[in-house]
Motif scaffolding. Structure first.
Motif, PDB file in Angstrom:
ATOM      1  N   PHE A   8       0.845  -1.193   0.000  1.00  0.00           N
ATOM      2  CA  PHE A   8       0.000   0.000   0.000  1.00  0.00           C
ATOM      3  C   PHE A   8       0.883   1.246   0.000  1.00  0.00           C
ATOM      4  CE2 PHE A   8       0.514  -1.290   4.450  1.00  0.00           C
ATOM      5  CZ  PHE A   8       0.940  -0.117   5.064  1.00  0.00           C
ATOM      6  N   VAL A   9       0.319   2.344  -0.479  1.00  0.00           N
ATOM      7  CA  VAL A   9       0.993   3.641  -0.517  1.00  0.00           C
ATOM      8  C   VAL A   9       0.194   4.613   0.344  1.00  0.00           C
ATOM      9  CG1 VAL A   9       1.680   5.583  -1.968  1.00  0.00           C
ATOM     10  CG2 VAL A   9       1.954   3.244  -2.814  1.00  0.00           C
ATOM     11  N   ARG A  10       0.901   5.371   1.184  1.00  0.00           N
ATOM     12  CA  ARG A  10       0.221   6.332   2.053  1.00  0.00           C
ATOM     13  C   ARG A  10       1.041   7.611   2.160  1.00  0.00           C
ATOM     14  NH1 ARG A  10      -1.699   2.552   7.181  1.00  0.00           N
ATOM     15  NH2 ARG A  10      -3.297   1.362   6.067  1.00  0.00           N
ATOM     16  N   ALA A  71       5.778   3.840   0.396  1.00  0.00           N
ATOM     17  CA  ALA A  71       5.232   2.603  -0.166  1.00  0.00           C
ATOM     18  C   ALA A  71       5.647   1.478   0.769  1.00  0.00           C
ATOM     19  CB  ALA A  71       5.775   2.362  -1.570  1.00  0.00           C
ATOM     20  N   SER A  72       4.700   0.728   1.249  1.00  0.00           N
ATOM     21  CA  SER A  72       4.972  -0.341   2.203  1.00  0.00           C
ATOM     22  C   SER A  72       4.615  -1.695   1.594  1.00  0.00           C
ATOM     23  CB  SER A  72       4.149  -0.142   3.481  1.00  0.00           C
ATOM     24  OG  SER A  72       4.484   1.080   4.104  1.00  0.00           O
ATOM     25  N   VAL A 100       8.806  -2.749  -6.441  1.00  0.00           N
ATOM     26  CA  VAL A 100       7.930  -2.127  -5.442  1.00  0.00           C
ATOM     27  C   VAL A 100       6.710  -1.528  -6.127  1.00  0.00           C
ATOM     28  CG1 VAL A 100       7.710  -0.218  -3.798  1.00  0.00           C
ATOM     29  CG2 VAL A 100       9.731  -1.683  -3.731  1.00  0.00           C
ATOM     30  N   SER A 101       6.939  -0.843  -7.233  1.00  0.00           N
ATOM     31  CA  SER A 101       5.828  -0.235  -7.975  1.00  0.00           C
ATOM     32  C   SER A 101       4.866  -1.292  -8.514  1.00  0.00           C
ATOM     33  CB  SER A 101       6.395   0.607  -9.124  1.00  0.00           C
ATOM     34  OG  SER A 101       5.358   1.173  -9.879  1.00  0.00           O
ATOM     35  N   GLU A 102       5.399  -2.360  -9.085  1.00  0.00           N
ATOM     36  CA  GLU A 102       4.552  -3.418  -9.648  1.00  0.00           C
ATOM     37  C   GLU A 102       3.728  -4.110  -8.564  1.00  0.00           C
ATOM     38  OE1 GLU A 102       4.021  -4.569 -12.899  1.00  0.00           O
ATOM     39  OE2 GLU A 102       4.895  -2.616 -13.329  1.00  0.00           O
ATOM     40  N   CYS A 103       4.332  -4.311  -7.395  1.00  0.00           N
ATOM     41  CA  CYS A 103       3.612  -4.989  -6.307  1.00  0.00           C
ATOM     42  C   CYS A 103       2.510  -4.114  -5.726  1.00  0.00           C
ATOM     43  CB  CYS A 103       4.585  -5.397  -5.200  1.00  0.00           C
ATOM     44  SG  CYS A 103       5.690  -6.753  -5.665  1.00  0.00           S
ATOM     45  N   GLY A 104       2.538  -2.817  -6.037  1.00  0.00           N
ATOM     46  CA  GLY A 104       1.532  -1.906  -5.508  1.00  0.00           C
ATOM     47  C   GLY A 104       0.125  -2.211  -5.960  1.00  0.00           C
ATOM     48  N   ALA A 105      -0.033  -3.049  -6.964  1.00  0.00           N
ATOM     49  CA  ALA A 105      -1.372  -3.396  -7.457  1.00  0.00           C
ATOM     50  C   ALA A 105      -2.104  -4.350  -6.525  1.00  0.00           C
ATOM     51  CB  ALA A 105      -1.267  -4.005  -8.852  1.00  0.00           C
ATOM     52  N   TRP A 106      -1.397  -4.958  -5.563  1.00  0.00           N
ATOM     53  CA  TRP A 106      -2.016  -5.951  -4.685  1.00  0.00           C
ATOM     54  C   TRP A 106      -2.026  -5.452  -3.245  1.00  0.00           C
ATOM     55  CZ3 TRP A 106       0.837  -7.270  -8.981  1.00  0.00           C
ATOM     56  CH2 TRP A 106       0.179  -8.077  -9.922  1.00  0.00           C
ATOM     57  N   LEU A 120       6.122 -11.914  -8.368  1.00  0.00           N
ATOM     58  CA  LEU A 120       6.613 -10.549  -8.195  1.00  0.00           C
ATOM     59  C   LEU A 120       7.054 -10.292  -6.760  1.00  0.00           C
ATOM     60  CD1 LEU A 120       4.156  -8.263 -10.214  1.00  0.00           C
ATOM     61  CD2 LEU A 120       6.579  -8.674 -10.668  1.00  0.00           C
ATOM     62  N   PHE A 121       6.220 -10.666  -5.798  1.00  0.00           N
ATOM     63  CA  PHE A 121       6.574 -10.440  -4.390  1.00  0.00           C
ATOM     64  C   PHE A 121       7.806 -11.254  -4.001  1.00  0.00           C
ATOM     65  CE2 PHE A 121       2.175  -8.810  -3.970  1.00  0.00           C
ATOM     66  CZ  PHE A 121       2.426  -7.677  -3.214  1.00  0.00           C
ATOM     67  N   ALA A 122       7.906 -12.474  -4.497  1.00  0.00           N
ATOM     68  CA  ALA A 122       9.077 -13.295  -4.192  1.00  0.00           C
ATOM     69  C   ALA A 122      10.343 -12.670  -4.785  1.00  0.00           C
ATOM     70  CB  ALA A 122       8.890 -14.711  -4.732  1.00  0.00           C
ATOM     71  N   ALA A 123      10.231 -12.105  -5.997  1.00  0.00           N
ATOM     72  CA  ALA A 123      11.382 -11.449  -6.618  1.00  0.00           C
ATOM     73  C   ALA A 123      11.768 -10.205  -5.828  1.00  0.00           C
ATOM     74  CB  ALA A 123      11.052 -11.088  -8.059  1.00  0.00           C
ATOM     75  N   LEU A 124      10.770  -9.434  -5.380  1.00  0.00           N
ATOM     76  CA  LEU A 124      11.053  -8.250  -4.579  1.00  0.00           C
ATOM     77  C   LEU A 124      11.768  -8.628  -3.283  1.00  0.00           C
ATOM     78  CD1 LEU A 124      10.809  -5.237  -3.949  1.00  0.00           C
ATOM     79  CD2 LEU A 124       8.516  -5.694  -3.036  1.00  0.00           C
ATOM     80  N   ALA A 125      11.289  -9.662  -2.628  1.00  0.00           N
ATOM     81  CA  ALA A 125      11.939 -10.110  -1.393  1.00  0.00           C
ATOM     82  C   ALA A 125      13.380 -10.539  -1.664  1.00  0.00           C
ATOM     83  CB  ALA A 125      11.149 -11.255  -0.773  1.00  0.00           C
TER      84      ALA A 125
END
Length: 250
Positions: A8-10, A71-72, A100-106, A120-125
């Motif tokens: 999420f983005v805040r 962005a968290s 990070v930007s791509e994962c923002g959709a979920w 995507l999340f696994a790649a980011l991690a």
């Protein structure tokens, strides 16, 4: 059942310090503004284009000295291994920023992630866990004893003036020699070394806040010479102030 990972983005207004403690591994990225994080006797600055990786269940203190957009990304502890350290701040690479930007959709939802999203999340991690093995040097000690914490607070308040160690020692009620020992015992640094770091960190906050000329920032944080400021900044960050500001704007 909540997702294995979500994002999420805040945007937050200026806030005093508060405690953050979540039950997931937490990747916290600043895209505008600055956060200050404190844990385990140390304080980190989180400016734009940097990220903090926080271990699940780890309580940290967060303060917001100026409005900030973050962005968290939160990872279930069963989805990723534990981070390499309880709290690490590091530079984001272009690949990490894109992920990070791509994962923002979920966002947070009871719907399971698609196979693509999990990838995507696994790649980011994988990318950010690796980056966390090379932490940023932009950190200062927070102190353990009340006397040292007050000395650090007084020093931070007076960065733009001709502050003296003797005056700080007098105000905290310790002899200069005793306070010097506290710095050595609790931080492993001299007061003057901590002062240099504090000045550079305050300069980074100003660099992130807008387009204030670098010469003016140097004077604001207590330097009377631009060359001395540039040398101190480069020694800590391995970049010039101009290059560091440019890194905020990919």
């Amino acid at each position: 059942m909540t997702r294995k990972a979500y994002s999420f983005v805040r945007t937050f207004a200026r806030e005093p310090a508060r405690v953050l403690n979540v039950d997931r591994h937490y990747l916290l990225c600043a895209s505008a503004g600055v956060l200050r994080l404190e844990a385990q006797g140390q304080a980190w600055l989180l400016p734009p284009a940097r990220a903090a990786l926080i271990e699940a269940g780890r309580a940290i203190q967060v303060s917001i000295p100026q409005p900030v957009t973050t962005a968290s990304v939160l990872f279930d502890t069963g989805f990723t291994p534990g981070p390499p350290a309880p709290l690490t701040v590091f530079d984001l690479t272009p690949l990490a920023r894109v992920l990070v930007s791509e994962c923002g959709a979920w966002g947070d939802s009871d719907e399971p992630l698609t196979a693509y999203a999990e990838t995507l999340f696994a790649a980011l991690a994988a990318v950010t866990w690796r980056l966390a093995e090379q932490p940023s040097p932009v950190v200062v000690p927070a102190g353990r004893s009340p006397e040292l914490r007050r000395a650090l607070h007084l020093t931070a308040q007076r960065l733009g003036s001709q502050i003296s160690f003797e005056d700080v020692a007098d105000e905290v009620g310790l002899a200069p020699r005793s306070l010097a020992r506290r710095f050595e015992d609790e931080t492993g640094m001299t007061w003057r070394a901590v002062l240099r770091r504090m000045r550079v960190l305050r300069a980074i906050e100003e660099l992130a806040a807008g387009d204030t000329p670098i010469t003016k920032i140097a004077f604001m944080v207590g330097y009377t010479s631009l060359s001395a400021f540039n040398a101190a900044f480069r020694q800590l960050t391995a970049r010039t102030p101009t290059d560091y500001r440019a890194s905020f704007r990919p």
